[in-house]
Scaffold this motif. Sequence first.
Motif, mmCIF file in Angstrom:
data_model
loop_
_atom_site.group_PDB
_atom_site.id
_atom_site.type_symbol
_atom_site.label_atom_id
_atom_site.label_comp_id
_atom_site.label_asym_id
_atom_site.label_seq_id
_atom_site.Cartn_x
_atom_site.Cartn_y
_atom_site.Cartn_z
ATOM 1 N N VAL A 1 45.552 39.834 45.369
ATOM 2 C CA VAL A 1 44.650 39.311 46.398
ATOM 3 C C VAL A 1 43.269 39.045 45.813
ATOM 4 O O VAL A 1 42.671 37.969 46.035
ATOM 5 C CB VAL A 1 44.561 40.304 47.576
ATOM 6 C CG1 VAL A 1 43.420 39.924 48.517
ATOM 7 C CG2 VAL A 1 45.872 40.335 48.342
ATOM 8 N N PHE A 2 42.740 40.000 45.047
ATOM 9 C CA PHE A 2 41.391 39.838 44.509
ATOM 10 C C PHE A 2 41.304 38.690 43.499
ATOM 11 O O PHE A 2 40.237 38.116 43.301
ATOM 12 C CB PHE A 2 40.929 41.138 43.858
ATOM 13 C CG PHE A 2 40.691 42.259 44.832
ATOM 14 C CD1 PHE A 2 40.180 41.999 46.097
ATOM 15 C CD2 PHE A 2 40.970 43.569 44.494
ATOM 16 C CE1 PHE A 2 39.959 43.025 47.003
ATOM 17 C CE2 PHE A 2 40.753 44.606 45.384
ATOM 18 C CZ PHE A 2 40.235 44.333 46.651
ATOM 19 N N ALA A 3 42.420 38.363 42.864
ATOM 20 C CA ALA A 3 42.407 37.292 41.858
ATOM 21 C C ALA A 3 42.519 35.905 42.486
ATOM 22 O O ALA A 3 42.393 34.912 41.773
ATOM 23 C CB ALA A 3 43.551 37.501 40.867
ATOM 24 N N ARG A 4 42.728 35.835 43.788
ATOM 25 C CA ARG A 4 42.921 34.542 44.458
ATOM 26 C C ARG A 4 41.952 34.420 45.633
ATOM 27 O O ARG A 4 42.340 34.457 46.801
ATOM 28 C CB ARG A 4 44.388 34.402 44.909
ATOM 29 C CG ARG A 4 45.336 34.240 43.728
ATOM 30 C CD ARG A 4 46.765 34.583 44.060
ATOM 31 N NE ARG A 4 47.630 34.358 42.904
ATOM 32 C CZ ARG A 4 47.741 35.203 41.874
ATOM 33 N NH1 ARG A 4 47.026 36.336 41.861
ATOM 34 N NH2 ARG A 4 48.546 34.940 40.857
ATOM 35 N N SER A 5 40.675 34.267 45.287
ATOM 36 C CA SER A 5 39.632 34.303 46.305
ATOM 37 C C SER A 5 39.595 33.053 47.166
ATOM 38 O O SER A 5 38.917 33.032 48.197
ATOM 39 C CB SER A 5 38.259 34.510 45.644
ATOM 40 O OG SER A 5 38.011 33.506 44.682
ATOM 41 N N ARG B 1 39.521 50.983 44.037
ATOM 42 C CA ARG B 1 39.169 49.696 44.629
ATOM 43 C C ARG B 1 37.981 49.804 45.578
ATOM 44 O O ARG B 1 37.897 49.073 46.554
ATOM 45 C CB ARG B 1 40.381 49.126 45.372
ATOM 46 C CG ARG B 1 41.533 48.743 44.450
ATOM 47 C CD ARG B 1 41.139 47.627 43.512
ATOM 48 N NE ARG B 1 42.264 47.188 42.689
ATOM 49 C CZ ARG B 1 42.197 46.207 41.795
ATOM 50 N NH1 ARG B 1 41.054 45.596 41.596
ATOM 51 N NH2 ARG B 1 43.260 45.858 41.086
ATOM 52 N N THR B 2 37.063 50.697 45.288
ATOM 53 C CA THR B 2 35.926 50.887 46.189
ATOM 54 C C THR B 2 35.015 49.675 46.233
ATOM 55 O O THR B 2 34.327 49.444 47.214
ATOM 56 C CB THR B 2 35.100 52.094 45.741
ATOM 57 O OG1 THR B 2 34.940 52.034 44.311
ATOM 58 C CG2 THR B 2 35.801 53.381 46.076
ATOM 59 N N PHE B 3 34.994 48.891 45.152
ATOM 60 C CA PHE B 3 34.082 47.755 45.099
ATOM 61 C C PHE B 3 34.791 46.420 45.256
ATOM 62 O O PHE B 3 34.231 45.370 44.981
ATOM 63 C CB PHE B 3 33.308 47.773 43.775
ATOM 64 C CG PHE B 3 32.450 48.998 43.613
ATOM 65 C CD1 PHE B 3 31.352 49.203 44.422
ATOM 66 C CD2 PHE B 3 32.757 49.950 42.657
ATOM 67 C CE1 PHE B 3 30.561 50.334 44.286
ATOM 68 C CE2 PHE B 3 31.970 51.079 42.510
ATOM 69 C CZ PHE B 3 30.869 51.278 43.320
ATOM 70 N N GLY B 4 36.052 46.433 45.689
ATOM 71 C CA GLY B 4 36.774 45.186 45.900
ATOM 72 C C GLY B 4 37.098 44.507 44.589
ATOM 73 O O GLY B 4 37.331 45.135 43.566
ATOM 74 N N GLY B 5 37.101 43.158 44.617
ATOM 75 C CA GLY B 5 37.435 42.407 43.426
ATOM 76 C C GLY B 5 37.229 40.922 43.651
ATOM 77 O O GLY B 5 36.995 40.466 44.775
ATOM 78 N N GLY B 6 37.317 40.146 42.574
ATOM 79 C CA GLY B 6 37.160 38.703 42.666
ATOM 80 C C GLY B 6 35.780 38.302 43.147
ATOM 81 O O GLY B 6 34.794 38.998 42.911
#
Length: 531
Positions: A108-112, A460-465
């Motif tokens: 999910v985080f890699a596909r913003s 994953r506290t800071f999310g991603g992407g």
Amino acid sequence: MATMSDVWVGLPWPVQLIATCFVLTATLLITTRLNSLSHSWPAAAGKGHEPPIAPYWLPGIQHLAAFLLDPAHTFRTTQSKYKDSPYTLLMGNVKFHVFGSPSAATHVFARSRTFAYEPVTLSMLENGLDLPVADRVYFQIGLDRANSAEHAKGFVVQNHNVWLRYLSGEPLDDLMQLFTRHFHQILEQHLDMKTRGWQTVDLYQVLRKVIFDTSVLTFFGPHLAQIWGPTMWKDFCLFNDATYIGVRTNLAYVLQPRAGRARERMLRAFEQWLTHHSEGDWPDKDKYWNEEWGAKMNWERDHLARQFGLSLRGRAAMQASFLFAIVLNAAPMSSWFTWVAASNSDRLAKCRVESSKFLRPSKSSRFDHELDIDATQMRGSNFMQALWKEALRIGTAASPARVVMEDTELEGYVVRKGSVILMPTALLHHSDLFPRADQVDTERWTGEDAIVQQRSKSIRTFGGGMGMCSGRHAAEQEVIGLVSKLITLFDIEFEDSWKNKFHFDPRSLGIMHPAGPLMTYASGMSYADVY
């Protein structure tokens, strides 16, 4: 012989009314439950199905009440019924698909573009800070953002780039040196730095106030507090406490009018601050900070907002949201980091040894025991990084959310445009990857094996992407730095109920705050003890 009809007719009308309401309510609840059960059966992946919907009783409200009461408990108990399958919570008829695996989060985080964070930010600004309708267009995105060249020109992306430029590298190190100096100055107003006697302290509340005052001074300069006036701290607390619900609906401030008035005073203070300082270029003599603006990044963000045509109230809301995010997470995170470091004598001793490597007596000391921080040494300490990750794992309540921008598939399940993907830390941080998940264990982060790498991917506290928290490096440096100073300058003992067990309030945004007072005893150390 009297029939049921005769008995009913003979009942007083209030009893008839109550009985009728009870039957109708029970019928509605049972019908709703049976209908939701028909959609709740686990479906095999790869069959073109959406994740199953968890059963619920209340139409319209659905899972919202349970989620707001205790989100972590809701996630864990529901997940136990579905084992390894994702599932769906309904809140206000919006589908929130809950995925609890690190692989799903990574995807999910890699596909913003498909899973967007910007609508979440906009919702927080609309509801929590009452962003004017005319300004909301600057925070909106659409499916046309597949045209990356056009998207790159948008306000959201350019604003994010300002964050990245100033909240990393040299600008961050420079700002954090100033932050820790201000922290020391303000801490002296709340704790006796000289006494060797024990002081009883509610650690969370003291850190909350000190970090708030330090953040206002460091990030916005001294003039914001002067403009805001004596109600500043009370206003912020009223606003902050209402915003657990308020980030989801602006109605929270209508139902809590004192919080609504406090929010209005806060936004007016930011408007006046911006009015006084909005003209002119950044002075050449100043590097990353001056008294008018505080941090240069706030001047640059406001300069950008004016270029795009945001209103004064919109610019004020944007600046206030940054202050809210800082204090919302930094104060409880500092509490948990202190608890992880100091609740065990062996960890405390090792933490002090590590802290001594990157704390040094200030060359321009104006206050008792003032210490500067070597940021490079601090970031290179494996033990401090292990403490940081363990405190993050234990204390985080966040559920990174992304809005689905187009029908797509995730782990073999269909997710529809307009639905929301939730990736709760309650599942990610308490999975089988973390044996004895309710206990502190810094050793789980040591080594280079595959398990340690998997665990790191689960934090994953800071999310991603594109939606990754741009202040994550600032948060790490701020919290590790100030807690290192605390445990170096003070002996700390926790009240008995806190010595072996932490007590969280799950009704929190981001980092959980304590359930009840976090009582500690602090005793100042002599300079000879420190160095």
